[in-house]
Design a protein around this motif. Structure first.
Motif, PDB file in Angstrom:
ATOM      1  N   ASN A   1      40.109  54.860  39.245  1.00 58.51           N
ATOM      2  CA  ASN A   1      39.794  56.209  39.686  1.00 58.51           C
ATOM      3  C   ASN A   1      40.259  56.465  41.119  1.00 58.51           C
ATOM      4  O   ASN A   1      39.724  57.332  41.814  1.00 58.51           O
ATOM      5  N   LYS A   2      41.242  55.659  41.547  1.00 58.31           N
ATOM      6  CA  LYS A   2      41.911  55.852  42.843  1.00 58.31           C
ATOM      7  C   LYS A   2      40.993  55.619  44.036  1.00 58.31           C
ATOM      8  O   LYS A   2      41.163  56.221  45.090  1.00 58.31           O
ATOM      9  N   ARG A   3      40.030  54.716  43.875  1.00 56.92           N
ATOM     10  CA  ARG A   3      39.214  54.265  45.004  1.00 56.92           C
ATOM     11  C   ARG A   3      39.608  52.818  45.304  1.00 56.92           C
ATOM     12  O   ARG A   3      39.339  51.925  44.481  1.00 56.92           O
ATOM     13  N   THR A   4      40.256  52.582  46.425  1.00 58.18           N
ATOM     14  CA  THR A   4      40.709  51.246  46.787  1.00 58.18           C
ATOM     15  C   THR A   4      40.223  50.900  48.189  1.00 58.18           C
ATOM     16  O   THR A   4      39.947  51.797  49.005  1.00 58.18           O
ATOM     17  N   ILE A   5      40.132  49.596  48.458  1.00 63.62           N
ATOM     18  CA  ILE A   5      39.704  49.121  49.775  1.00 63.62           C
ATOM     19  C   ILE A   5      40.795  48.220  50.330  1.00 63.62           C
ATOM     20  O   ILE A   5      41.211  47.250  49.673  1.00 63.62           O
ATOM     21  N   PHE A   6      41.250  48.523  51.539  1.00 58.47           N
ATOM     22  CA  PHE A   6      42.285  47.721  52.199  1.00 58.47           C
ATOM     23  C   PHE A   6      41.893  47.555  53.661  1.00 58.47           C
ATOM     24  O   PHE A   6      41.640  48.538  54.351  1.00 58.47           O
ATOM     25  N   GLN A   7      41.823  46.288  54.090  1.00 60.45           N
ATOM     26  CA  GLN A   7      41.389  45.955  55.455  1.00 60.45           C
ATOM     27  C   GLN A   7      40.038  46.604  55.779  1.00 60.45           C
ATOM     28  O   GLN A   7      39.782  47.044  56.896  1.00 60.45           O
ATOM     29  N   GLY A   8      39.194  46.623  54.755  1.00 60.30           N
ATOM     30  CA  GLY A   8      37.844  47.138  54.947  1.00 60.30           C
ATOM     31  C   GLY A   8      37.725  48.644  54.928  1.00 60.30           C
ATOM     32  O   GLY A   8      36.632  49.185  55.071  1.00 60.30           O
ATOM     33  N   HIS A   9      38.848  49.355  54.758  1.00 61.07           N
ATOM     34  CA  HIS A   9      38.836  50.815  54.752  1.00 61.07           C
ATOM     35  C   HIS A   9      38.940  51.335  53.319  1.00 61.07           C
ATOM     36  O   HIS A   9      39.768  50.872  52.541  1.00 61.07           O
ATOM     37  N   LEU A  10      38.106  52.309  53.004  1.00 57.86           N
ATOM     38  CA  LEU A  10      38.072  52.872  51.660  1.00 57.86           C
ATOM     39  C   LEU A  10      39.013  54.067  51.575  1.00 57.86           C
ATOM     40  O   LEU A  10      38.958  54.989  52.412  1.00 57.86           O
ATOM     41  N   PHE A  11      39.868  54.033  50.563  1.00 56.68           N
ATOM     42  CA  PHE A  11      40.809  55.119  50.322  1.00 56.68           C
ATOM     43  C   PHE A  11      40.433  55.842  49.031  1.00 56.68           C
ATOM     44  O   PHE A  11      40.020  55.218  48.047  1.00 56.68           O
TER      45      PHE A  11
END
Length: 422
Positions: free
Chosen positions: A122-132
């Motif tokens: 559903n296009k919710r991703t986490i990268f380097q602790g940041h939620l996109f």
């Protein structure tokens, strides 16, 4: 009662349904219950999801209700526990994610807990602790204007740290992509460093499976439904659960169809607009409701003349400016309660007209509708869109319900759901 394996606590109704559908996809026979059960459950289930309404209540109430749910799940013999919150980490600086997780961990004697709301499907991703959310940071997405839990910071380590006295660490993408062994080692290292929580990066389902597998021995796991993808396999590998290919099978439900919508999210507003182009709809206005205007009766009279020709939509969804105006006039809580009360009364009225296939948009609205219909448990069926399955409410006269989180679903979700109803 069956020997339950996984006991889950969800902070709202649609979130509970989202999690339950994830477990069903993994072959886990799952029942969702509305609030803490007050009687025995069917014996053919492996997991139970207790859906609360604790996302936007006071921290004290959220903690108390969550601990009651945990007490029931422990008494039922569950071996692992899952605290489910939204994939957009919906909360305020004071909670409720941190306080509830703290209370559950303390009750279970747990000192380290994974926190991963990622839901790539559903296009919710986490990268380097940041939620996109898609290509946007959470703080730049539509969630920045959420009427109850505006999310203005995408750094989940920082967001969670504001809600707990425990140290919050990060397992970054460079470790996550190395797989289960690297994750397990990272979890142990962070715990040794005194961290009580770890925000865990994830940008695809393969990484979520790895996180779930690495957390097999964890008594408590927290996150969105995505991180639960790997949990059914853990029980299967341990010889505690067999294959259940028909876990998502629902009985046929005969009756009319309708949609009620209380969510004001960008996704739901787009779905409402899509429906209104070609299908009948009726808008409720919280200001008119507050002034004593009987819009519920008006909406039901309007629907009575149309519903036998096809599904109708009755909605209180609105653009952010309109929502804020109503909240300024009425107060945030009062405006929300007016809409929930009206839409739940509408749902009951539609039920009496013969509606047995009902799509509900919005977590708070879904909770109010389910309660008004007297549904205490839901059988979980196949997915309509990521995070949203059809369910069947267990009662003497069963009703099919598609309970949709405000942010979920394609633009034509309402039409798609009713076309694929059980």
């Amino acid at each position: 009662m069956s020997q339950l394996l996984l006991g889950c606590i969800a902070d709202d109704f649609t979130g509970g349904t989202d999690l339950a559908s994830t477990l069903v996809r993994g072959g886990m026979r799952t029942l969702q219950v509305v609030g803490v059960p007050d009687g025995p459950l069917p014996d053919d289930i492996d997991a139970v999801v207790i859906a609360l309404k604790s996302r936007t209540v006071s921290c004290e109430v959220a903690v108390s209700e969550s601990l009651k749910a945990l007490h029931w799940l422990r008494a039922a013999g569950c071996q692992q526990f899952f605290f489910k919150y939204c994939s957009t980490f919906d909360s305020t600086p004071s909670g409720n994610i941190g306080p509830v997780a703290d209370a559950l961990a303390e009750a279970l004697g747990v000192t380290f807990v994974v926190a991963c709301p990622a839901f790539p499907e559903n296009k919710r991703t986490i990268f380097q602790g940041h939620l996109f959310v898609g290509d946007l940071l959470l703080s730049e997405s539509g969630m920045r204007n959420h009427p109850l839990t505006p999310m203005t910071d995408a750094n989940l380590v920082r967001v969670l740290q504001q809600q707990t006295h425990k140290l919050v660490g990060l397992v970054a993408h460079g470790i996550v992509r190395q797989g289960v062994d690297a994750l397990s080692l990272a979890f142990r290292d962070l715990e040794a460093q005194g961290c009580g929580y770890a925000i865990v990066d994830a940008i695809d389902d393969e990484q979520l499976y790895a996180i779930g597998h690495a957390a097999a021995s964890h008594k408590l796991v927290t996150g969105g439904s995505g991180v639960a993808l790997g949990l059914p396999d853990n029980f299967r590998r341990a010889g505690l659960m067999g294959e259940h290919d028909a876990a998502s099978t629902l009985p046929y439900i005969d009756g009319l169809g309708a949609v009620v919508s209380g969510s004001c999210s960008l996704a739901t507003n787009a779905q409402v607009d899509c429906w209104r182009k070609n299908r009948p709809s009726f808008a409720l206005d919280p200001l008119l409701l507050a002034n004593g205007h009987d819009q519920v009766s008006e909406a039901l009279e309007w629907a009575r003349d149309l519903i036998h020709a096809g599904p109708v939509l009755i909605y209180a969804s609105a653009e952010p400016e309109s929502v804020k105006y109503a909240q300024r006039k009425l107060g945030i809580e009062a405006a929300g309660e007016l809409v929930e009360s009206a839409l739940s009364a509408v749902a009951v009225g539609l039920y009496h007209m013969g509606v047995r296939k009902l799509v509900v948009a919005g977590g708070e609205t879904s909770g109010a509708v389910v309660k008004a219909l007297g549904v205490r448990a839901l059988r979980i069926g196949a997915l309509i869109d990521p995070g949203v399955p059809w369910t069947v409410g267990l009662r003497n006269d069963p009703v099919a319900l598609a309970l949709k989180s405000g942010n979920f679903g394609s633009v034509d979700f309402f039409e798609k759901a009713l076309a694929n109803a059980p």
